[in-house]
Structures are given as C-alpha cells and as structure tokens.
Design a protein around this motif. Structure first.
Motif: not given
Length: 260
Positions: A81-82, A89-93, A129-136, A157-160
């Motif tokens: 996230v950080r 500049g994207l605020a995810l999680g 943190l549920d916005q972020i899915t472990p992948f690898a 996912n941003l979607g837009t």
C-alpha cells in the motif's frame, strides 16, 4: 522472518501490487507498470509492477493493526500500500475520504514522513487490506544476483479506465497502463525489459479476461514460494519454476534470462 527486515538472513522482504483497470477501449484489462530508474541497484531500467522493500515501520504498523491476521503477511500488504502511494499516487488498500486531490496530498505527506502510519492519522484513513489479494511469492535465492528479494505479489482493482498516475522520478521514471499481453509484446520488440519473475507473472496474467478471473485463480491456488532452479540436464541450461503454481510457462533458456 525476523521483524527487522534489514537484517533478514533469508532475503530482503518486499511487496508489490498488480493493479488492474478496465481498458478504455473495452478490450483486455490493463495493469500498471513502472520503469525503474537505471540508477537503482536492483532491476535498474527494468519494467516491473509498483512495489518495494518492507520497512521496519511497516512491521510496527502491522503490530497495531494485524489482530488475527498473520503479522508478517500484514506487514507486506502495508508495504505494498505504502509503496504504491509513493510510486504512483494511487491510494489502494485504504478507506475513508479518498479523492484524487487528497491522494496527491497524502503522497507528498508520505514522502515527508517516510511511513504510512502518520498519513493514516493525518488524513483519517484506515487500512482496508481486503482490497488486496495474495497472488504469488518469488524468492530467487539460488540465482547469482547481487540482491535477493523475497517478494510477495498482490492483486488490486481500480475498475475505472480513467485514472491519473504520475511517476515519482526518483525510483521510477515512467508509469504506463498496458494489457499483460501488450507488455510481453513490448518486451519482444525491445521497448521494455523484463526480469524473469515479471515475465512469468505477465504470462500468467495474460490468461485472464478480467480482474475477477485473476482473483478467482489467485484464491483457488494457494500461494507457494517460488524458488527458480537452474536445470542443466540438457545441452542448454534452463531456469525453471514449479509446475503447479498457476503459471503457463515454467522455464526459460538461462542464456536469455534477464536478472536484477
């Protein structure tokens, strides 16, 4: 893994996010890639996903937030996230009053403070943190490279299809949206360069017609630590990964592999 990431004998802990968005033309989903500054000691000049090493401050924040979550995993997600906020500049999680302008202000504040906790307090944001899915998880500890990172990959996912991003011009010199297959095509023509893990992850991501498809596979296949191995049983040595981690291509000629 030790809580002090700078002294881990196993490798430098790191985290990265594969950020999806809907393609503006309605085609295959796009992911955000960065081109690292050529001055960087690791993967200089290479195209990678946003991310970086896990700092002690990430572990400190994880200890306050984790609850029933595994502390180590939480610290890696916080680092992802950080680093994403810092590099793009994207605020995810995160959750709260988040707008494009506030994200820009938070990015500047993060650059000043060097840690995420003061940003959360100043902007009244919370970790989600549920916005972020472990992948690898990739740990090339057997490869002859100067710095060995133990990197966890996540999906978000941003979607837009219309999102402004801007490189930080210190660690990254360029940000661009591209489909996974488009990035592989760019590498074939020499427009970008890819290290072995990034290439394999793009090949895996190219399988999916949507973020939802990628997330479904990530949730169905348990994350395993991928440790590439040199296979010299044939005339031409190969660099191989395990067969059951969701990757369509699991080997590459060692002579063609780009390393960090």
């Amino acid at each position: 893994m030790a809580n002090n990431p700078t002294q881990s004998p196993e490798g430098i802990p790191a985290a990265t996010i594969v950020i999806f968005r809907n393609a503006p033309d309605g085609g295959a989903p796009e992911v955000l890639m960065t081109v690292r500054s050529r001055t960087m000691a690791f993967a200089g000049g290479m195209a990678v996903f946003p991310g970086g090493r896990v700092d002690q401050a990430d572990f400190d924040l994880a200890q306050k937030f984790a609850g029933d979550r595994p502390l180590d995993e939480t610290a890696h997600q916080i680092a992802a996230v950080r680093e994403t906020l810092e590099e793009t500049g994207l605020a995810l999680g995160l959750s709260g009053d988040i707008t494009g302008q506030r994200a820009l202000e938070a990015r500047a504040f993060l650059d000043e403070k060097g840690a995420l906790a003061p940003v959360l307090e100043a902007f009244d944001w919370k970790l989600d943190l549920d916005q972020i899915t472990p992948f690898a998880r990739w740990f090339p500890k057997n490869e002859n490279i100067p710095r060995v990172y133990d990197t966890r990959f996540y999906l978000a996912n941003l979607g837009t299809g219309d999102v402004e991003v801007e490189a930080d011009n210190s660690e990254t010199t360029r940000l661009f949206w591209v489909s996974a297959q488009g990035a592989l095509d760019m590498a074939e023509t020499g427009e970008i360069k890819l290290i072995f893990p990034t290439r394999r992850n793009l090949e895996r991501l190219a399988l999916f017609a949507s973020y939802e498809d990628a997330r479904a596979q990530a949730e169905a296949i348990p994350v395993k630590t991928i440790i590439p191995q040199v296979d010299d049983s044939n005339d031409q040595p190969m660099l191989r990964i395990m067969e059951d981690a969701g990757y369509p291509i699991t080997a590459e000629l060692l002579a063609t592999v780009q390393r960090g």
